[in-house]
Design an enzyme around this catalytic site. Structure first.
Site, mmCIF file in Angstrom:
data_model
loop_
_atom_site.group_PDB
_atom_site.id
_atom_site.type_symbol
_atom_site.label_atom_id
_atom_site.label_comp_id
_atom_site.label_asym_id
_atom_site.label_seq_id
_atom_site.Cartn_x
_atom_site.Cartn_y
_atom_site.Cartn_z
ATOM 1 N N ASP A 79 -11.389 -2.071 12.929
ATOM 2 C CA ASP A 79 -12.093 -2.262 11.476
ATOM 3 C C ASP A 79 -13.602 -2.834 11.433
ATOM 4 O OD1 ASP A 79 -9.633 -1.281 10.652
ATOM 5 O OD2 ASP A 79 -8.720 -3.204 10.461
ATOM 6 N N ARG A 116 0.747 -1.106 0.212
ATOM 7 C CA ARG A 116 -0.072 0.092 -0.248
ATOM 8 C C ARG A 116 0.901 1.461 -0.041
ATOM 9 N NH1 ARG A 116 -5.118 -0.286 1.720
ATOM 10 N NH2 ARG A 116 -4.514 -1.746 3.340
ATOM 11 N N TYR A 117 2.212 1.372 0.596
ATOM 12 C CA TYR A 117 2.731 2.375 0.813
ATOM 13 C C TYR A 117 4.326 2.162 -0.038
ATOM 14 C CZ TYR A 117 0.130 3.264 5.015
ATOM 15 O OH TYR A 117 -0.884 3.582 5.947
ATOM 16 N N LYS A 157 -3.143 4.210 6.985
ATOM 17 C CA LYS A 157 -3.676 4.773 8.351
ATOM 18 C C LYS A 157 -3.735 6.111 8.320
ATOM 19 C CE LYS A 157 -1.154 0.842 10.429
ATOM 20 N NZ LYS A 157 -0.833 0.019 8.861
ATOM 21 N N CYS A 196 -3.344 -18.808 13.068
ATOM 22 C CA CYS A 196 -3.084 -17.943 14.440
ATOM 23 C C CYS A 196 -3.247 -18.929 15.481
ATOM 24 C CB CYS A 196 -3.997 -16.738 14.141
ATOM 25 S SG CYS A 196 -3.540 -15.333 14.750
ATOM 26 N N CYS A 246 -8.986 -13.491 17.085
ATOM 27 C CA CYS A 246 -9.707 -12.439 17.735
ATOM 28 C C CYS A 246 -11.025 -12.169 16.964
ATOM 29 C CB CYS A 246 -8.772 -11.163 17.825
ATOM 30 S SG CYS A 246 -7.136 -11.490 18.677
ATOM 31 N N ARG A 283 -8.236 -9.389 9.469
ATOM 32 C CA ARG A 283 -8.026 -10.321 8.347
ATOM 33 C C ARG A 283 -8.938 -11.630 8.498
ATOM 34 N NH1 ARG A 283 -2.624 -8.906 8.934
ATOM 35 N NH2 ARG A 283 -2.645 -6.594 7.741
ATOM 36 N N CYS A 309 -10.960 -9.455 14.117
ATOM 37 C CA CYS A 309 -9.672 -9.509 13.209
ATOM 38 C C CYS A 309 -9.981 -9.003 12.022
ATOM 39 C CB CYS A 309 -9.249 -11.130 13.208
ATOM 40 S SG CYS A 309 -7.918 -11.285 11.995
ATOM 41 N N ARG A 313 7.333 0.342 2.056
ATOM 42 C CA ARG A 313 7.266 -0.769 2.779
ATOM 43 C C ARG A 313 6.035 -1.947 2.482
ATOM 44 N NH1 ARG A 313 5.304 3.860 4.909
ATOM 45 N NH2 ARG A 313 3.994 4.131 6.437
ATOM 46 N N ASP A 348 -7.540 2.730 10.291
ATOM 47 C CA ASP A 348 -7.036 1.947 9.016
ATOM 48 C C ASP A 348 -7.910 1.871 8.242
ATOM 49 O OD1 ASP A 348 -4.822 1.150 7.919
ATOM 50 O OD2 ASP A 348 -4.596 -0.784 9.233
HETATM 51 C C1 LIG Z 1 0.153 -0.834 8.671
HETATM 52 C C2 LIG Z 1 0.383 -1.264 7.641
HETATM 53 C C3 LIG Z 1 1.743 -1.136 7.222
HETATM 54 C C4 LIG Z 1 2.712 -0.275 8.247
HETATM 55 O O1 LIG Z 1 2.346 1.076 8.710
HETATM 56 P P1 LIG Z 1 3.235 1.717 9.612
HETATM 57 O O2 LIG Z 1 2.604 3.302 9.787
HETATM 58 O O3 LIG Z 1 4.672 2.244 8.907
HETATM 59 O O4 LIG Z 1 3.441 0.868 10.892
HETATM 60 C C5 LIG Z 1 2.241 -1.315 5.960
HETATM 61 N N1 LIG Z 1 1.489 -1.646 4.985
HETATM 62 C C6 LIG Z 1 0.210 -2.148 5.414
HETATM 63 C C7 LIG Z 1 -0.710 -2.525 4.445
HETATM 64 C C8 LIG Z 1 -0.269 -1.827 6.466
HETATM 65 O O5 LIG Z 1 -1.477 -1.930 6.629
#
Ligand SMILES: *Cc1c(COP(=O)(O)O)cnc(C)c1O
Length: 404
Positions: free
Chosen positions: A326, A144-145, A368, A157, A161, A166, A164, A148, A363
Site C-alpha cells: 500500500d 467495506r463488503y 481487494k 502492535c 512494520c 494502518r 504498515c 464481512r 488492496d
Molecule cells: C481484507 C478485508 C476484508 C476481508 O477480505 P477477504 O477477501 O474476505 O479476506 C474485509 N474487510 C476489509 C475492510 C478488508 O480490508
C-alpha cells in the site's frame, strides 16, 4: 457397511503404532547463542521471563540508543531523530535476537527498523490509502463488503512494520491499555447488521491483548447469531511467538470456527519458536493462512517466496494473500511493480504445490482486486466455436474449444 463396521474402521488408527503428528513437540531452544544474547543485553532476565510475552512487551526496544546498543553494527542506516508523529518503532527482545542471528544488512532489518528512506514522501502516497477512515460507520469498525466487517480492537502492535497500511492508526497509540467499553459501539454495530457473517478481528495486533480481553471479544462475537465465522489477523507468532500459550489455545478453541491470518514476510522468520507457535495454533484446530506484502529488496524474488511458502505448508499455514504494498507516506522504496507480482505468481503456479500459491491482490479503497498473470494468449470466435489459446506453467500452448 453397517454402523458397527463404520465404528470399527473409525477406531482402527488408535491401535496403530504411529504417534499422531500433534505429539511431536518441538523443544524451545535454550542454546548458547540465545543465552549469550540474554546475558549481554538483558542480564537481569531469567529464561522464564524471556519466555513470558508480557516481559517481551515490557522490554521491547523503542529507543534509538537501545537499538544501537543491542543491534549496533548489524543494522543499516537508522533514522536518528525521527520527526514528531512519525510511526514509532518497536522490536521485541525475541525478534531482536532473531535479527542478531542473521547476516549484516539482512532484508528483515529494513522491515522493522526505520531508515532514512521513510522521510521521502511522494505525492502519490496517502495516509489512509484504503480510505478506511471514511468506511468506518462507528469507531474501530471498517465495513467495506456487505457480509464481512473488520474490527480494529487495538492500535497497539508488538512490532511496527515500516510499510504498515494502518500506520496512521497505530502511530497514534503506543500504549497497550484498552478498556472493554471502547469496543461496545463495534459490538452493537455488528449485532445490528445481520448481513455481517464474518468478522475480522485485527488492529494493531489483537494478540497483544490480555487473555481475558481476547476471550471477552470472542465471547461477544460468538453470541451474535448471524456471525458465522471469526478471523484474527496477527503478526504475533512471528515477532512474539511465546504469546501462543496453551491457556490462549484453550480460550480460542471454544469459539470455533475461528481462522487466523498471520503476517509473514521472509523465510528467515520461521524460527523454531515460530514453528512451534504455528503448530500449537494448528493443533488447536485453527485454520491458518498467511498474508505477505511484496516488498522491493526484501522478498521480491521467486526463490524467496518458494522457500517461504514451502516451509509455511510444513507448519500447516496456507498462503492466502500476497499483497502489493500500500502506498503509505514514505513507502516508495518498498514498492515492487505489479509485473514483479506476476513474476512471483508465475514462478509458483505449476512449479510447486497448488497449496503454496496465494492470491496476488492489490488492496484499494474499492476493495481487494485479485490479479493473475495472463494465461490466455488469444480468444478467437468463429462460426459455432470460441477458441481459447491458453499457455501452461511451462509456456506450452493449449487450445480450448467451446462449441457455441
Ligand atoms: C481484507 C478485508 C476484508 C476481508 O477480505 P477477504 O477477501 O474476505 O479476506 C474485509 N474487510 C476489509 C475492510 C478488508 O480490508
Amino acid at each position: 457397511m453397517n454402523s458397527q463396521n463404520l465404528q470399527q474402521s473409525h477406531n482402527e488408527p488408535e491401535s496403530s503404532d504411529v504417534p499422531p503428528a500433534a505429539e511431536k513437540e518441538i523443544p524451545l531452544p535454550t542454546n548458547n547463542r540465545l543465552n549469550n544474547f540474554i546475558n549481554e543485553n538483558y542480564s537481569e532476565a531469567s529464561i522464564e521471563e524471556w519466555n513470558d510475552w508480557k516481559w517481551q512487551i515490557k522490554n521491547s526496544i523503542t529507543k534509538t540508543d537501545r537499538l544501537n546498543a543491542v543491534l549496533g553494527n548489524k543494522k543499516n542506516d537508522t533514522i536518528i531523530n525521527m520527526p514528531e508523529n512519525h510511526l514509532p518503532f518497536r522490536i521485541t527482545p525475541y525478534f531482536a535476537y532473531l535479527l542478531s542471528t542473521l547476516e549484516d544488512n539482512h532484508p528483515l532489518y529494513r522491515t522493522i527498523i526505520p531508515t532514512i528512506n521513510e522521510l521521502n514522501h511522494i505525492k502519490e502516497e496517502t495516509e489512509d490509502p484504503l480510505n478506511e477512515i471514511n468506511m468506518s460507520p462507528v469507531p474501530n469498525i471498517v465495513h467495506r463488503y456487505p457480509d464481512r466487517a473488520l474490527f480494529l480492537v487495538t492500535g497497539f502492535c508488538s512490532a511496527y512494520c515500516r510499510y504498515c497500511t494502518r500506520s496512521h492508526m497505530v502511530s497514534k497509540r503506543t500504549s497497550i491499555t484498552v478498556s472493554n467499553s471502547e469496543w461496545e459501539s463495534g459490538f452493537k454495530y455488528i449485532e445490528n447488521n445481520p448481513n455481517i457473517r464474518d468478522v475480522i478481528v485485527s488492529g494493531g495486533d489483537p494478540l497483544t491483548l490480555r487473555d481475558d480481553q481476547i476471550e471477552y471479544i470472542l465471547y461477544r462475537l460468538r453470541n451474535i447469531k448471524h456471525v458465522e465465522m471469526i478471523r484474527i489477523g496477527t503478526k504475533v507468532p512471528v515477532v512474539m511467538p511465546m504469546r501462543i500459550t496453551s491457556n490462549l489455545m484453550n480460550i480460542i478453541k471454544k469459539y470455533h470456527p475461528l481462522y487466523m491470518s498471520i503476517h509473514f514476510t521472509h523465510p528467515d522468520e520461521l524460527s523454531v519458536e515460530t514453528q512451534k507457535a504455528c503448530n500449537m495454533l494448528a493443533d488447536a484446530g485453527i485454520p491458518l493462512g498467511s498474508q505477505s506484502v511484496l516488498l522491493k529488496g526484501i522478498n521480491d524474488d521467486v526463490e524467496t517466496f518458494k522457500e517461504l511458502y514451502r516451509n509455511l505448508l510444513k507448519i500447516r499455514v496456507k498462503p492466502y494473500y500476497l499483497y502489493s504494498c500500500d502506498k503509505i507516506p514514505g513507502s516508495y522504496h518498498f514498492q515492487a511493480t505489479i509485473d514483479k507480482g506476476f513474476e512471483i505468481i508465475d514462478g509458483l503456479r505449476g512449479h510447486t504445490s497448488g497449496y503454496a500459491c496465494p492470491q496476488f491482490v492489490v488492496d484499494t479503497s474499492k476493495g481487494k482486486i485479485s490479479l493473475l498473470p495472463n494465461f490466455i494468449k488469444s480468444i478467437i470466435e468463429t462460426d459455432g466455436h470460441k477458441t481459447y489459446l491458453f499457455r501452461n506453467y511451462n509456456n506450452q500452448e493449449y487450445e480450448h474449444i467451446e462449441v457455441i
